[in-house]
Design an enzyme around this catalytic site. Structure first.
Site, PDB file in Angstrom:
ATOM      1  N   SER A 135      61.373  51.636 -31.142  1.00 22.47           N
ATOM      2  CA  SER A 135      62.113  50.392 -31.319  1.00 22.47           C
ATOM      3  C   SER A 135      62.696  49.888 -30.019  1.00 22.47           C
ATOM      4  CB  SER A 135      63.223  50.577 -32.356  1.00 22.47           C
ATOM      5  OG  SER A 135      64.389  51.072 -31.751  1.00 22.47           O
ATOM      6  N   GLY A 136      63.244  48.674 -30.096  1.00 26.26           N
ATOM      7  CA  GLY A 136      63.880  48.039 -28.955  1.00 26.26           C
ATOM      8  C   GLY A 136      65.361  48.344 -28.863  1.00 26.26           C
ATOM      9  N   ASP A 137      65.852  49.216 -29.736  1.00 28.24           N
ATOM     10  CA  ASP A 137      67.273  49.574 -29.698  1.00 28.24           C
ATOM     11  C   ASP A 137      67.397  51.012 -30.182  1.00 28.24           C
ATOM     12  OD1 ASP A 137      70.166  49.383 -29.671  1.00 28.24           O
ATOM     13  OD2 ASP A 137      69.927  47.218 -29.832  1.00 28.24           O
ATOM     14  N   ASP A 138      68.609  51.453 -30.535  1.00 25.73           N
ATOM     15  CA  ASP A 138      68.811  52.839 -30.939  1.00 25.73           C
ATOM     16  C   ASP A 138      67.941  53.186 -32.154  1.00 25.73           C
ATOM     17  OD1 ASP A 138      70.911  53.055 -28.985  1.00 25.73           O
ATOM     18  OD2 ASP A 138      72.237  52.016 -30.390  1.00 25.73           O
ATOM     19  N   SER A 167      62.388  55.004 -27.476  1.00 28.96           N
ATOM     20  CA  SER A 167      63.168  53.789 -27.252  1.00 28.96           C
ATOM     21  C   SER A 167      63.606  53.744 -25.784  1.00 28.96           C
ATOM     22  CB  SER A 167      64.376  53.746 -28.188  1.00 28.96           C
ATOM     23  OG  SER A 167      65.081  52.535 -27.977  1.00 28.96           O
TER      24      SER A 167
END
Length: 456
Positions: free
Chosen positions: A234-237, A268
């Site tokens: 993902s692009g975050d946590d 990530s």
């Protein structure tokens, strides 16, 4: 096979079996309600009608709604109690690109504001509130948020309201989300909030690593939650544990506690495998994470907080992390910033204490640890043992930086900072992991079945 009377004649084709907290006595297919899985027909009305109709079985053994193979375009719909939504392995729920299909609802009370814009927020694709016994599962069917449109709107600062999540269940008890693949969410993927007895299991989450705020699973002011066997890019946590934002979270006062995260695999590059915060103003306590694998990820288990957050993060236990190509292994941040508004209390200091890490192997690491507490509010009770970190060729000169923290270490390579004194190899077993289970870990799943019908 049971013959079922319906609007069209149908014959039993096969029986699908799955594991769930509870099985259901009644079944229907979205096709029974006029649903068309051609990728073009909008099925919002069909899903809403199906859930509305099947809710009448809530006190008669509950109902399950089957989504067969196909591409099912839909706007947001709400679930009901004693209900299972089941996606066939070749079923894809496609989130509508028509923003008018997404009603706007109030911001979360523990946040006071939307995350993307000050006002309300677009409702999640699959939403439920004040429910008991709700299950979203499948034999690895897919939910596609078609998020690119939302990401563009976010980057252009054109959003009037906060982007929708793929799945949000709030104020609910006994929740299962399992056996699904979630792709391209507009924002967060799975958001259980103000809920208890939550199981998230066997979920694959995929989003471009540059997509904004596409967090994987975010348990938020929840009690007794298990997240296990998930694979997240993902692009975050990959997992972000939360409990409200600044003065709104302090006032709402609902912590996240009794959380276990097990067998998580995460990629990530710009965020953490597991983040605690930064919205932690209601408190976070008794978090256990074990058997965590992260590759090309910014940090392992990260604590994010700031002056004005208040709340606490305490009794955190992490063991058996295997990390490859990381910017930081250990990262704690006391100056995260990012406030809901200007009305936060500058005297609301967070309490960070009792943070335990053991049995960690990492390689190709830029910085071993960056631990930054808050001046006059140190992070205490940090315990790190049996850790081997292989530094990257281009790693930072100082593998550790520590300010305003206190704790102990044993058998940690490279040698930690002076604020975390080495207790010697005989203490390698310190930083205990609690032996007793949390209640969700003792729940036995039932074997359930679903008759898959063929239409004549």
């Amino acid at each position: 096979p049971r013959w079922v009377e319906c609007r069209k004649a149908r014959v039993l084709e096969e029986t699908l079996e799955y594991s769930a907290i509870n099985c259901r006595t009644h079944s229907a297919s979205i096709a029974d309600y006029g649903g068309v899985g051609d990728g073009k027909t909008l099925n919002t009305k069909a899903f809403r009608a199906a859930v509305g109709d099947l809710s009448k079985y809530a006190d008669q053994g509950g109902a399950q709604l089957f989504v067969p193979a196909g591409r099912w375009l839909t706007g947001s719909f709400n679930l009901t109690s004693h209900f299972t939504l089941f996606l066939h392995k070749d079923a894809v729920l496609l989130a509508s690109q028509d923003i008018s299909e997404w009603p706007v609802i109030d911001p979360l009370p523990s946040y006071g504001h939307g995350r993307d814009a000050p006002g309300g927020r677009y409702i999640s694709l699959i939403f439920g509130t004040n429910l008991t016994d709700v299950i979203i599962t499948g034999d690895n069917g897919t939910i596609d948020g078609q998020g690119a449109l939302w990401w563009q709107q976010f980057h252009k600062k054109k959003l009037k309201y906060t982007r929708p999540y793929l799945i949000e269940i709030m104020h609910s008890d006994t929740v299962q989300i399992s056996g699904l693949t979630l792709v391209n969410s507009p924002s967060w993927n799975v958001h259980p909030v103000y809920s208890s007895n939550v199981l998230v299991q066997g979920i694959t989450i995929i989003a471009p690593v540059t997509s904004p705020n596409t967090d994987g699973v975010n348990p938020d002011s929840c009690t007794n939650t298990k997240i296990e066997d998930c694979y997240i890019v993902s692009g975050d946590d990959c997992v972000a544990v939360k409990s409200g934002w600044d003065e709104y979270g302090i006032a709402y006062g609902k912590p996240t506690k009794q959380l276990i995260i097990r067998r998580l695999r995460c990629i990530s590059p710009y965020s953490a495998a597991i983040a605690l915060g930064s919205e932690m103003s209601g408190g976070i306590q008794d978090v256990r994470a074990e058997d965590i694998t992260a590759i090309s990820t910014e940090s392992g288990v990260r604590i994010k907080t700031a002056v004005g957050r208040g709340g606490y993060v305490k009794d955190v236990y992490v063991r058996r992390m295997n990390l490859h190509t990381m910017k930081w292994v250990f990262w704690m941040t006391g100056n995260y910033g990012s406030h809901a508004d200007k009305h936060y209390d500058p005297n609301a200091l967070p309490e960070i204490k009792g943070i335990n890490y053991r049995d960690v192997v990492a390689e190709n690491v830029s910085t071993a640890g960056r631990l930054e507490g808050i001046s006059n509010d140190p992070f205490t009770g940090i315990c790190i043992s049996n850790v081997t970190i292989g530094m990257a060729k281009k790693s930072k000169k100082e593998p550790w930086t520590c300010t305003d923290v206190a704790g102990v270490t044993s058998t940690v390579t490279p040698q930690p900072c002076e604020l975390l004194p080495d207790q010697g190899p005989e203490k390698i077993g310190m930083c205990n992991f609690p032996p007793e289970n949390i209640p969700i870990d003792t729940v036995k799943l039932q074997k359930c079945s679903l008759a898959k019908m063929k239409y004549l």
